[in-house]
Scaffold this active site. Structure first.
Site, PDB file in Angstrom:
ATOM      1  N   GLU A 138       0.836  -1.197   0.000  1.00  0.00           N
ATOM      2  CA  GLU A 138       0.000   0.000   0.000  1.00  0.00           C
ATOM      3  C   GLU A 138       0.871   1.247   0.000  1.00  0.00           C
ATOM      4  O   GLU A 138       1.876   1.288   0.689  1.00  0.00           O
ATOM      5  CB  GLU A 138      -0.842  -0.045   1.290  1.00  0.00           C
ATOM      6  CG  GLU A 138      -1.794   1.080   1.453  1.00  0.00           C
ATOM      7  CD  GLU A 138      -2.695   1.207   0.243  1.00  0.00           C
ATOM      8  OE1 GLU A 138      -3.470   0.283  -0.009  1.00  0.00           O
ATOM      9  OE2 GLU A 138      -2.607   2.246  -0.455  1.00  0.00           O
ATOM     10  N   ALA A 237      11.112  21.184   4.400  1.00  0.00           N
ATOM     11  CA  ALA A 237      11.775  21.159   5.703  1.00  0.00           C
ATOM     12  C   ALA A 237      10.738  21.384   6.798  1.00  0.00           C
ATOM     13  O   ALA A 237       9.722  22.024   6.581  1.00  0.00           O
ATOM     14  CB  ALA A 237      12.835  22.254   5.753  1.00  0.00           C
ATOM     15  N   CYS A 245       4.613   5.122   9.966  1.00  0.00           N
ATOM     16  CA  CYS A 245       5.285   4.395   8.872  1.00  0.00           C
ATOM     17  C   CYS A 245       6.775   4.701   8.737  1.00  0.00           C
ATOM     18  O   CYS A 245       7.600   3.810   8.912  1.00  0.00           O
ATOM     19  CB  CYS A 245       4.572   4.668   7.560  1.00  0.00           C
ATOM     20  SG  CYS A 245       2.817   4.309   7.649  1.00  0.00           S
ATOM     21  N   LYS A 304       1.111  15.098  11.313  1.00  0.00           N
ATOM     22  CA  LYS A 304       1.037  16.006  10.155  1.00  0.00           C
ATOM     23  C   LYS A 304      -0.397  16.514  10.071  1.00  0.00           C
ATOM     24  O   LYS A 304      -1.249  16.088  10.870  1.00  0.00           O
ATOM     25  CB  LYS A 304       1.452  15.293   8.867  1.00  0.00           C
ATOM     26  CG  LYS A 304       0.550  14.126   8.489  1.00  0.00           C
ATOM     27  CD  LYS A 304       0.858  13.640   7.098  1.00  0.00           C
ATOM     28  CE  LYS A 304      -0.148  12.593   6.671  1.00  0.00           C
ATOM     29  NZ  LYS A 304       0.085  12.068   5.353  1.00  0.00           N
ATOM     30  N   ARG A 311       0.611   9.161  16.502  1.00  0.00           N
ATOM     31  CA  ARG A 311       1.730   8.213  16.659  1.00  0.00           C
ATOM     32  C   ARG A 311       3.033   8.848  16.163  1.00  0.00           C
ATOM     33  O   ARG A 311       3.061   9.447  15.101  1.00  0.00           O
ATOM     34  CB  ARG A 311       1.438   6.916  15.886  1.00  0.00           C
ATOM     35  CG  ARG A 311       0.409   6.055  16.589  1.00  0.00           C
ATOM     36  CD  ARG A 311       0.053   4.835  15.771  1.00  0.00           C
ATOM     37  NE  ARG A 311      -0.729   5.180  14.593  1.00  0.00           N
ATOM     38  CZ  ARG A 311      -1.114   4.311  13.664  1.00  0.00           C
ATOM     39  NH1 ARG A 311      -0.780   3.045  13.782  1.00  0.00           N
ATOM     40  NH2 ARG A 311      -1.827   4.706  12.625  1.00  0.00           N
TER      41      ARG A 311
END
Ligand code: UGA
Length: 404
Positions: A138, A237, A245, A304, A311
């Site tokens: 994936e 940056a 991941c 993000k 996590r």
């Protein structure tokens, strides 16, 4: 077709929604009974743009269960269970166990591994249950998962006689690469590690920019990215890479390689630098925020934007490191994360901005730049470079000249 999905995390739920959207009858299996109960009553355990809507729209074709019996009669069973890291190594036993369970219930269903696994895992399962296994790694990103699944840059399918299975992804109109199980497994790790390397690379260039008057990493990113061989993507940056991941997969690839006598020194230094990223940033912040009792607002807690996933969040690492340095008055705002143990969260962004002395942008939600672009009476620190320094006065921006 009847299709079953084993393991209803990000990858599992998104695959389930997309398969149902395509018109297949899909059953989702998870051993977590509470998750299944929640899903049956329409409670989606993750925040992912568009996912609830797609699941709701196709609910006639979707069912959920916590028992392997449900997979009986499936043409394909996708294994989407987690592959945790134990002692720096990836543990694939959930994948192997799921494969065996599926095989016990229905020895005809075609088993597809979607979970991220080290090369040789499909072969191991194949030998244990004496049948071919399809690898179909994936490449979706959280926050962009449906688009990435419906229109991926490429589809990778590994195994023998997998042409018929590959047809399932023809609707994407994306290139489909058919190869061996091992190649498919390694493509996934090599891709994630390469993208992580790009991020550590540009973060180091940002450090360099901070030493050069008039340099700005945003311009360097654009100047480099316009070269098609380099590309703009994953060259931003910031606070370093987090999530479930990149940190895990880079480590798994390094340890897997070491077991084979190969040192992936580039990936190793990518990891090393990423682990130093927050301490490097905090050292700079200490020079700006000189009073330990200053009121500091952290914008964004997830790893993000567009997700509630915390996590390996660099934002949480930042808060912990600031606290270790003695800063006492830290609070946070996030558009979708509503609770984190030990973190003081505020739900009203405007009053949080009003009441804080220092505001630190830690994730890239567009809302933050909208709110802050004309705020000029607060100390603003932009760790994701979402603000334009010509409009907003920054105390510190990653990759902008910084006078020690
Ligand atoms: C990543 C990959 O991008 C997916 O292709 C892959 O399928 C997925 O891992 C997986 O293995 O399941 P994801 O972890 O959802 O996806 O998030 P990314 O968008 O890749 O971001 C990872 C981290 O890198 C975030 O902390 C992000 O803020 C950071 N990042 C990303 C940067 O600092 N700069 C960039 O330019 C891009």
């Amino acid at each position: 077709m009847k299709i079953s999905i084993v393991g209803l995390g990000y990858v599992g739920l998104v695959t389930l929604a997309v398969m149902a959207e395509l018109g297949h009858d899909v059953v989702g299996l998870d051993i977590d009974k509470n998750k299944i109960l929640g899903l049956k009553s329409g409670k989606i355990p993750i925040y992912e743009p568009g996912l609830s809507k797609m699941l709701e729209k196709n609910k006639e074709r979707i069912s959920y269960s916590d028992s392997y019996e449900c997979i009986k009669g499936s043409k394909y069973s996708f294994i989407c269970v987690p592959t945790p890291t134990v002692n720096e190594r990836i543990d694939v036993h959930f994948v192997i166990d799921a494969g065996k369970e599926i095989n016990n219930v229905d020895s005809k269903t075609n088993i597809v591994i979607k979970s991220t696994v080290i090369p040789g895992t499909a072969r191991k399962l194949s030998e244990e249950i004496d049948r071919g296994i399809i690898s179909n790694p994936e490449f979706l990103r959280e926050g962009n998962a449906l688009k990435d699944t419906m229109a991926p840059d490429r589809v990778v399918v590994g195994g023998n006689k997998v042409e018929e299975f590959a047809k399932i992804w023809e609707f994407t109109k994306s290139p489909i690469l058919i190869t061996s199980n091992e190649n498919a497994e390694l493509i996934k790790y090599a891709s994630n590690s390469f993208l992580a390397t790009k991020i550590s690379f540009i973060n180091q260039i940002a450090d360099l920019c901070e030493k050069i008057p008039n340099a700005d990493v945003k311009v360097i990113e654009r100047g480099m990215g316009l070269d098609k061989r380099i590309g703009m993507e994953f060259l931003k940056a910031g606070t370093g890479f987090g999530g479930s991941c990149f940190p895990k997969d880079t480590k798994a690839l390094v340890s897997f390689s070491e077991d084979l006598g190969i040192s992936l020194s580039i990936v190793k230094s990518t990891i090393d630098y990423n682990e130093k990223r927050i301490p490097i940033i905090v050292n700079k912040l200490k020079k700006i925020i000189t009073q330990k009792n200053s009121k500091i607002l952290i914008l964004g807690l997830s790893f993000k934007d567009n997700t509630d996933d915390i996590r390996e969040s660099k934002s949480l690492e930042l808060i912990r490191n600031l606290e270790l340095e003695g800063y006492r008055d830290i609070w946070a705002y996030d558009p979708v994360v509503t609770k984190v143990e030990g973190i003081r969260l505020i739900s009203d962004l405007d009053s949080a901005i009003e009441d804080s002395e220092y505001i630190i942008v830690a994730t890239e939600w567009p809302l933050f730049s909208e709110k802050l672009q004309f705020v000029n009476d607060r100390h603003i620190i932009d760790l994701r470079r979402v603000l334009e320094p010509v409009k907003t006065k920054l105390d510190y921006g990653v990759g902008l000249y910084f006078k020690d």
